[in-house]
Write a protein that holds these residues in place. Structure first.
Motif, PDB file in Angstrom:
ATOM      1  N   LYS A  73       0.837  -1.210   0.000  1.00 24.40           N
ATOM      2  CA  LYS A  73       0.000   0.000   0.000  1.00 24.40           C
ATOM      3  C   LYS A  73       0.874   1.263   0.000  1.00 24.40           C
ATOM      4  CE  LYS A  73      -4.420  -1.663   0.438  1.00 24.40           C
ATOM      5  NZ  LYS A  73      -4.655  -2.819   1.289  1.00 24.40           N
ATOM      6  N   ASP A  74       2.033   1.207   0.696  1.00 22.05           N
ATOM      7  CA  ASP A  74       2.922   2.384   0.694  1.00 22.05           C
ATOM      8  C   ASP A  74       3.372   2.706  -0.721  1.00 22.05           C
ATOM      9  OD1 ASP A  74       2.773   2.629   3.353  1.00 22.05           O
ATOM     10  OD2 ASP A  74       4.755   1.794   3.810  1.00 22.05           O
ATOM     11  N   SER A 126       1.950   1.904  -3.359  1.00 18.74           N
ATOM     12  CA  SER A 126       0.798   2.176  -4.234  1.00 18.74           C
ATOM     13  C   SER A 126       0.088   3.486  -3.875  1.00 18.74           C
ATOM     14  CB  SER A 126      -0.213   1.029  -4.139  1.00 18.74           C
ATOM     15  OG  SER A 126       0.386  -0.194  -4.467  1.00 18.74           O
ATOM     16  N   ALA A 127       0.639   4.257  -2.914  1.00 15.25           N
ATOM     17  CA  ALA A 127      -0.088   5.443  -2.429  1.00 15.25           C
ATOM     18  C   ALA A 127      -0.428   6.409  -3.564  1.00 15.25           C
ATOM     19  CB  ALA A 127       0.724   6.152  -1.354  1.00 15.25           C
ATOM     20  N   GLU A 128       0.509   6.594  -4.510  1.00 17.42           N
ATOM     21  CA  GLU A 128       0.251   7.580  -5.568  1.00 17.42           C
ATOM     22  C   GLU A 128      -0.827   7.115  -6.546  1.00 17.42           C
ATOM     23  OE1 GLU A 128       4.760   8.544  -5.345  1.00 17.42           O
ATOM     24  OE2 GLU A 128       3.961   9.456  -7.185  1.00 17.42           O
ATOM     25  N   ASP A 151      -4.125   7.575  -4.873  1.00 21.61           N
ATOM     26  CA  ASP A 151      -4.524   8.995  -4.909  1.00 21.61           C
ATOM     27  C   ASP A 151      -5.080   9.373  -6.260  1.00 21.61           C
ATOM     28  OD1 ASP A 151      -3.924   9.678  -2.413  1.00 21.61           O
ATOM     29  OD2 ASP A 151      -2.079  10.794  -2.869  1.00 21.61           O
TER      30      ASP A 151
END
Ligand SMILES: N[C@@H](CCC(=O)N[C@@H](CS)C(=O)NCC(=O)O)C(=O)O
Length: 256
Positions: free
Chosen positions: A228-229, A231-233, A236
């Motif tokens: 998830k880190d 994939s954060a962008e 968003d």
């Protein structure tokens, strides 16, 4: 792995995320160099000359050893990079779970098979970038482009999703226990690469309602540390598209 690695990449790119997640999973240290591929940086002459003649990201560079005057080692193509990282990682016990290499020729061949299928199938029907274009276009064109550009990709993706669903069904995954493409509890490179691709569609808010085992598998892989880190962008970007889209994307019903 004792050499210095630099990853040329961007987190809005699926193959880049797969490589970065694996480096983190295996605790392989790396330097990060962001490439603004959306604005054409990978197509600039310096990039082709100095980084990667294929003009693509990800690219992994292992710095050469000055004392023995070894040249830098440059590697493109995410699947090749993923296998290389597994072969060279210091923690071979962990690395072999992702890709056993010569320790498990049949399992490795099966992983290779799914990786090749991923590139020729799931990835060819990725709709994230066309949806991004749609998001940026004039409202009057949205419905028309949805019909001509997005739906054909979604139809193509559905046959891949159906294949995966029946593969998991054949493995006995009943929707309550996590399944992996090549069997066993630990995911392999094949799960990582394919889920990173499908996750772009999930990030927009699409639900794979007709494919419960596939949905569960995606959730299981996506809940691993680092996923998830990294994939954060994309999450968003997907959220922005979803919140501004109105109803024309049919997020709930596109994949029933
Ligand atoms: N088969 C390649 C695909 C790489 C790829 O498509 N990269 C895209 C970003 S997702 C890229 O570099 N695009 C640059 C461009 O088109 O200028 C891999 O798996 O590494």
């Amino acid at each position: 792995m004792t050499m210095t690695l630099t990853l040329y990449a961007h987190r809005l790119s699926q193959p880049c995320r797969a490589v970065e997640i694996l480096l983190r999973e295996l605790e392989v240290p790396y330097k990060w160099h962001e490439v603004d591929f959306a604005n054409g940086q990978a197509r600039e002459p310096w990039f082709a000359e100095q980084i990667n003649a294929f003009k693509s990201i990800p690219t992994l560079i292992s710095a050469g050893d000055e004392q023995s005057s070894n040249a830098d080692f440059r590697l493109a193509e995410s699947h090749a990079i993923l296998r290389y990282v597994c072969r060279e990682a210091g923690d071979q016990e962990q690395a072999r779970r992702w890709y056993p290499g010569d320790e498990g020729p049949r399992r490795s061949a099966e992983i290779d098979q799914w990786l090749a299928w991923h590139h020729g199938n799931i990835r060819s029907y990725d709709s994230f970038h066309p949806i991004m274009n749609l998001h940026l276009t004039l409202p009057m064109l949205k419905y028309e482009l949805q019909d001509t550009q997005i739906r054909p990709l979604q139809e193509g993706l559905k046959s891949g999703l159906a294949m995966l669903e029946s593969h998991f069904e054949g493995q006995g995954a009943d929707g309550s226990s996590p399944a992996t493409l090549c069997g066993g509890e630990h995911p392999t490179l094949a799960d990582l690469s394919t889920v990173c691709e499908l996750y772009q569609v999930v990030a927009i808010g699409y639900q794979f309602k007709g494919y419960p085992r596939v949905s569960q598998w995606i959730e299981t892989i996506a809940s691993r540390p680092h996923f998830k880190d990294v994939s954060a962008e994309i999450l968003d970007q997907g959220r922005t598209i979803r919140e501004q889209s109105g109803n024309y994307l049919e997020l709930e019903n596109a994949f029933i």
